[in-house]
Design a protein around this motif. Structure first.
Motif, mmCIF file in Angstrom:
data_model
loop_
_atom_site.group_PDB
_atom_site.id
_atom_site.type_symbol
_atom_site.label_atom_id
_atom_site.label_comp_id
_atom_site.label_asym_id
_atom_site.label_seq_id
_atom_site.Cartn_x
_atom_site.Cartn_y
_atom_site.Cartn_z
ATOM 1 N N LEU A 150 10.092 6.699 9.116
ATOM 2 C CA LEU A 150 10.203 5.701 9.695
ATOM 3 C C LEU A 150 9.428 5.456 10.728
ATOM 4 N N SER B 267 4.917 4.408 12.499
ATOM 5 C CA SER B 267 3.901 3.850 12.027
ATOM 6 C C SER B 267 3.118 4.674 10.835
ATOM 7 N N LEU C 174 10.800 -0.371 0.406
ATOM 8 C CA LEU C 174 10.482 -1.675 1.629
ATOM 9 C C LEU C 174 11.594 -2.233 2.176
ATOM 10 N N GLU C 175 13.077 -2.149 1.300
ATOM 11 C CA GLU C 175 14.069 -2.688 2.103
ATOM 12 C C GLU C 175 14.169 -1.649 3.080
ATOM 13 N N HIS D 3 12.460 -0.129 4.990
ATOM 14 C CA HIS D 3 11.301 -0.272 6.102
ATOM 15 C C HIS D 3 11.718 -1.662 6.843
ATOM 16 N N ARG D 4 11.956 -2.569 5.976
ATOM 17 C CA ARG D 4 12.452 -3.786 6.571
ATOM 18 C C ARG D 4 13.852 -3.568 7.566
ATOM 19 N N SER E 200 10.520 -2.804 10.356
ATOM 20 C CA SER E 200 9.292 -2.631 9.811
ATOM 21 C C SER E 200 8.634 -1.794 10.727
ATOM 22 N N SER F 98 3.052 1.298 9.554
ATOM 23 C CA SER F 98 1.591 0.414 9.673
ATOM 24 C C SER F 98 1.289 -0.382 8.295
ATOM 25 N N PRO F 99 0.758 -1.778 8.712
ATOM 26 C CA PRO F 99 0.242 -2.234 7.442
ATOM 27 C C PRO F 99 -0.685 -1.634 6.555
ATOM 28 N N LEU G 298 1.210 0.589 4.228
ATOM 29 C CA LEU G 298 1.900 -0.300 3.256
ATOM 30 C C LEU G 298 0.917 -0.917 2.149
#
Length: 159
Positions: A95, A97, A129-130, A132-133, A137, A140-141, A144
């Motif tokens: 978890l 970047s 994804l959950e 990560h959220r 979050s 890094s985008p 993702l």
């Protein structure tokens, strides 16, 4: 007879490149899953060479068909996905970047989609994804986007 070494491994009928059974690898501690870097190519194989482990075997078309049709291999793919979700649920290392586990997750999504189907890959993706959220979050985008791309089948002309 299984169609190749990856099929045999996933079906529980053969060892990986270090002579480990799938049961042995799935019994690794979280620390060992983090530290060892040559098991994910066997648990979640792809038809492309791994840049991280170039000596790992590559899926053949025969193996893809054999694994898809083999109930034992499918059960073991589910077990492997569940073990990795437990690992990602219990650890914080990834978890960040950017982390080497993000490449593993991309591989897992691609392999599950190819060998076990879109629905199984989607379940894995949704849980990741959950997590990560829930962690604020941190990923890094850019990373993702790799996962999102792994979830979207390419149009037939782009293969």
């Amino acid at each position: 007879m299984k169609s190749g070494p990856l099929h045999a491994y996933l079906a529980g009928a053969g060892p990986d490149g270090r002579n480990r059974s799938i049961d042995e690898v799935l019994a690794f501690s979280d620390e060992k899953l983090e530290q060892v870097h040559d098991y994910v190519q066997w648990l979640f194989p792809l038809p492309t060479r791994s840049s991280a482990q170039p000596s790992a075997p590559v899926l053949t078309l025969d193996e893809i068909g054999g694994i898809r049709a083999d109930e034992k291999a499918q059960v073991n793919l589910r077990r492997a996905a569940e073990r990795m979700l437990a690992f990602y649920g219990a650890t914080q290392w990834w978890l960040a970047s950017s982390d080497h586990n993000h490449l593993r997750i991309t591989r897992i999504l691609q392999s599950l989609r190819l060998l076990a189907g879109q629905e199984r890959a989607q379940k894995f993706y949704d849980v990741i994804l959950e997590r990560h959220r829930a962690a604020g979050s941190p990923i890094s985008p850019h990373n993702l986007r790799y996962w999102a791309a792994a979830m979207n089948p390419q149009p037939p002309g782009d293969r």
